[in-house]
Design a protein around this motif. Structure first.
Motif, PDB file in Angstrom:
ATOM      1  N   TYR B 220       0.830  -1.219   0.000  1.00 19.79           N
ATOM      2  CA  TYR B 220       0.000   0.000   0.000  1.00 19.79           C
ATOM      3  C   TYR B 220       0.862   1.265   0.000  1.00 19.79           C
ATOM      4  CZ  TYR B 220      -3.343  -3.529   1.562  1.00 19.79           C
ATOM      5  OH  TYR B 220      -4.113  -4.662   1.655  1.00 19.79           O
ATOM      6  N   PRO B 221       1.745   1.397  -0.988  1.00 16.71           N
ATOM      7  CA  PRO B 221       2.686   2.537  -0.944  1.00 16.71           C
ATOM      8  C   PRO B 221       1.982   3.889  -0.949  1.00 16.71           C
ATOM      9  CG  PRO B 221       2.740   1.474  -3.105  1.00 16.71           C
ATOM     10  CD  PRO B 221       1.947   0.583  -2.202  1.00 16.71           C
ATOM     11  N   GLN B 222       0.870   3.990  -1.667  1.00 22.97           N
ATOM     12  CA  GLN B 222       0.215   5.296  -1.752  1.00 22.97           C
ATOM     13  C   GLN B 222      -0.656   5.602  -0.526  1.00 22.97           C
ATOM     14  OE1 GLN B 222      -0.082   4.348  -5.624  1.00 22.97           O
ATOM     15  NE2 GLN B 222       1.761   5.591  -5.671  1.00 22.97           N
ATOM     16  N   ALA B 223      -1.045   4.570   0.201  1.00 22.09           N
ATOM     17  CA  ALA B 223      -1.981   4.780   1.311  1.00 22.09           C
ATOM     18  C   ALA B 223      -1.284   5.302   2.575  1.00 22.09           C
ATOM     19  CB  ALA B 223      -2.694   3.468   1.637  1.00 22.09           C
ATOM     20  N   VAL B 224       0.023   5.031   2.695  1.00 21.32           N
ATOM     21  CA  VAL B 224       0.744   5.419   3.920  1.00 21.32           C
ATOM     22  C   VAL B 224       1.362   6.811   3.731  1.00 21.32           C
ATOM     23  CG1 VAL B 224       2.530   4.747   5.575  1.00 21.32           C
ATOM     24  CG2 VAL B 224       1.245   2.978   4.341  1.00 21.32           C
ATOM     25  N   HIS B 225       0.836   7.790   4.451  1.00 18.24           N
ATOM     26  CA  HIS B 225       1.277   9.175   4.271  1.00 18.24           C
ATOM     27  C   HIS B 225       2.385   9.593   5.227  1.00 18.24           C
ATOM     28  CE1 HIS B 225      -2.986   9.875   2.479  1.00 18.24           C
ATOM     29  NE2 HIS B 225      -2.183   9.247   1.665  1.00 18.24           N
ATOM     30  N   VAL B 226       2.309   9.105   6.464  1.00 18.31           N
ATOM     31  CA  VAL B 226       3.312   9.469   7.467  1.00 18.31           C
ATOM     32  C   VAL B 226       3.701   8.216   8.247  1.00 18.31           C
ATOM     33  CG1 VAL B 226       3.837  10.887   9.516  1.00 18.31           C
ATOM     34  CG2 VAL B 226       2.194  11.735   7.806  1.00 18.31           C
TER      35      VAL B 226
END
Lengths: 346, 346
Positions: B220-226
């Protein structure tokens, strides 16, 4: 550093334990002192680490901790030493240093003014070496748990394209160049220690060596076989390491060893051998015999290489050992340093 | 460590100043203890730094110094902490840690047996995290100039392909996940301090978080923001840093905050707020609301993420501030940590 306590401004001039808590005062120290001094876009993001683009290739990675005492000395301070030291370690790998980290351990009660002074010389040294301090860490320990300040710097750099230097690459016949006078740093620290009082003009040779290394590895990448900075343990120990790694002998000539008159005088007085005293702005290069004169000429052109000279050569005989032809014509073994000459020299 | 003095074997069981001289005894320490323990081909070259190939891309670089007291504690020791801490800092940059450096400051008289024990847990921790300690430095300072041992680790790693995490990337609506219970490390250290005697089973949570981060940023590379590890300053301070960097508000719910019963008990007894106590094996992830459940499920599958839960969300209101809905239904501001709760926690 100014903090507000119930509306009143209070100036803090000493490092408190709270500066290392990770909380508000840590933030203030980082955002008001550290980040502005080291100002660069990578550091300023203030995340858990620095993030940057790198090209494909061979990288050098080095670390060194500085515990020098005193922290301010003629010719530099612990901060300048910490930057130049890691810059030089990376350069000695045949690489161009680019990014540095700084890890501080500060004793509770340390002067914030002195801290700023040290950080500013770190920044100045980084600018001179053309490297960036991009990530850091600050720990504060209770009074008595550390002495004033210790600084770790780690750094990375990219290896020059055709460079192939390693301690194990010395070949019989290679010439041994030293980039300048020996023992300046160690003797400077010694003369500053409590109980010692020498009225001298000697100062530390701390300096960045990456620019001269760049010129050498750009113009003569194949000619330079070994690069090594003779810090703790001095030239004698560094030569032993090279002889051991390369399984070759090394012969040097006492008469050719460059030592400043004043430094030689103090060494004689106190019974120290300059061959074992730390340097912080000098390197040893082991170079192809056919190219040694050209390489030496190039080193002479650098501000930190004016006194460079050839001090000996690599031999087939006595692999792993270093021999010196003395001034009076005899020959003696130069062993590694045994016994501590002086603690907290760097 | 055995040395020969005029033909007689003498065993040295304490660190001497000479171990840090850069000379013979330093070499013995490095070649007979350090290098065999961390055995890997990059380290073994014993040059001024490590040299290795790297791919083109984005790199993370981080440094941390460990001064924890006591150096051995339930759940780990200073060496394990030093490896996991830097592994985690690099992972929190959205990167896969690969190479670490180790810089030791050792007090004269420190037990060589304890040093070996610490180095062995460092090696074990490195193996578990799948990183290599490739370069190092050892300084010895006179008795009283440092307390036992301090360890700096720096490290590098490559950022995952599509990952784009930063403290400034939290967006209103994002869910806030914590990977497990709060305050275990800090409270463990507290219970070990002189004068405190608690008979508990609490232990430090020191652990490598890079494997679970790898799974998150691969799937989930795009889902993790911080990503952020709430070490010194605790969860409260880390959330404030995220709110500040992202110019967004954060709302958390007291009832959802995971704290072990025993840890909560000690916190209550001593008047500590677990929100500000250090963790060494936990992370905060700020995640797209639509993917939060999937990411949480993935974290639950990891051995260090079994107690992960959603503790709140990012809001439009009150940018830069953190609010908590308390157990009794009120709302209070969660500020950054002010004042040092406990020195030498890590």
């Amino acid at each position: 550093m100014t903090i507000l306590i119930s509306g009143d401004k209070m100036t803090i001039d000493k490092i408190l334990l709270d500066h290392g808590s990770g909380g508000k005062l840590s933030h203030k120290l980082i955002s008001e002192i550290l980040v502005p001094i080291f100002d660069n876009p990578i550091l300023s993001s203030m995340d858990d680490g620095a993030v940057f683009e790198i090209p494909k290739g061979k990288m050098a990675f080095s670390t060194d901790t500085y515990v020098v005492d005193p922290i301010f000395f003629p010719g530099g301070d612990i901060g300048e030493l910490a930057v130049n030291g890691t810059v030089n370690d990376i350069a000695m790998c045949g690489a161009s240093p680019v990014y540095l980290s700084a890890g501080l351990i500060i004793e509770e009660g340390f002067s914030i003014h002195d801290l700023e002074k040290i950080l500013k010389t770190m920044e100045k040294a980084a600018r001179k070496a053309k490297v960036y301090i991009v990530t850091g860490d600050t720990k504060v320990v209770p009074k008595g748990a550390a002495d004033k300040i210790f600084i770790n710097t780690s750094g990375i750099g990219m290896i020059y394209d055709k460079a192939d230097t390693a301690s194990s690459n010395a070949k019989p016949g290679d010439k041994i160049i030293i980039s300048g006078t020996m023992a300046d740093h160690g003797i400077t620290i010694l003369t500053q220690r409590e109980g010692m009082k020498f009225d001298t003009s000697i100062k530390s040779d701390t300096a960045p060596l990456n620019h001269v290394v760049k010129n050498m590895l750009t113009d003569y990448p194949q000619a330079v076989h070994v690069l090594r900075d003779p810090t703790r343990g001095g030239v004698g120990t560094a030569l032993n390491e090279i002889a051991e790694s390369s399984k070759a002998g090394i012969k040097i000539y006492e008469q050719r060893l460059p030592v400043k008159k004043e430094v030689a005088g103090i060494c004689e007085l106190l019974g120290f051998d300059p061959l074992y005293i730390a340097n912080e702005g000098k390197f040893i290069a082991v170079v192809s015999p056919d190219m040694a004169d050209q390489v030496l000429k190039l080193i002479h052109e650098d501000e930190y290489g004016r006194d460079a000279c050839i001090i000996g050569q690599v031999t087939d005989d006595h692999p792993g050992r270093v021999f010196m032809e003395t001034s009076i014509g005899g020959t003696r073994i130069v062993d590694m340093l045994t016994g501590e000459q002086l603690p907290r020299i760097c």
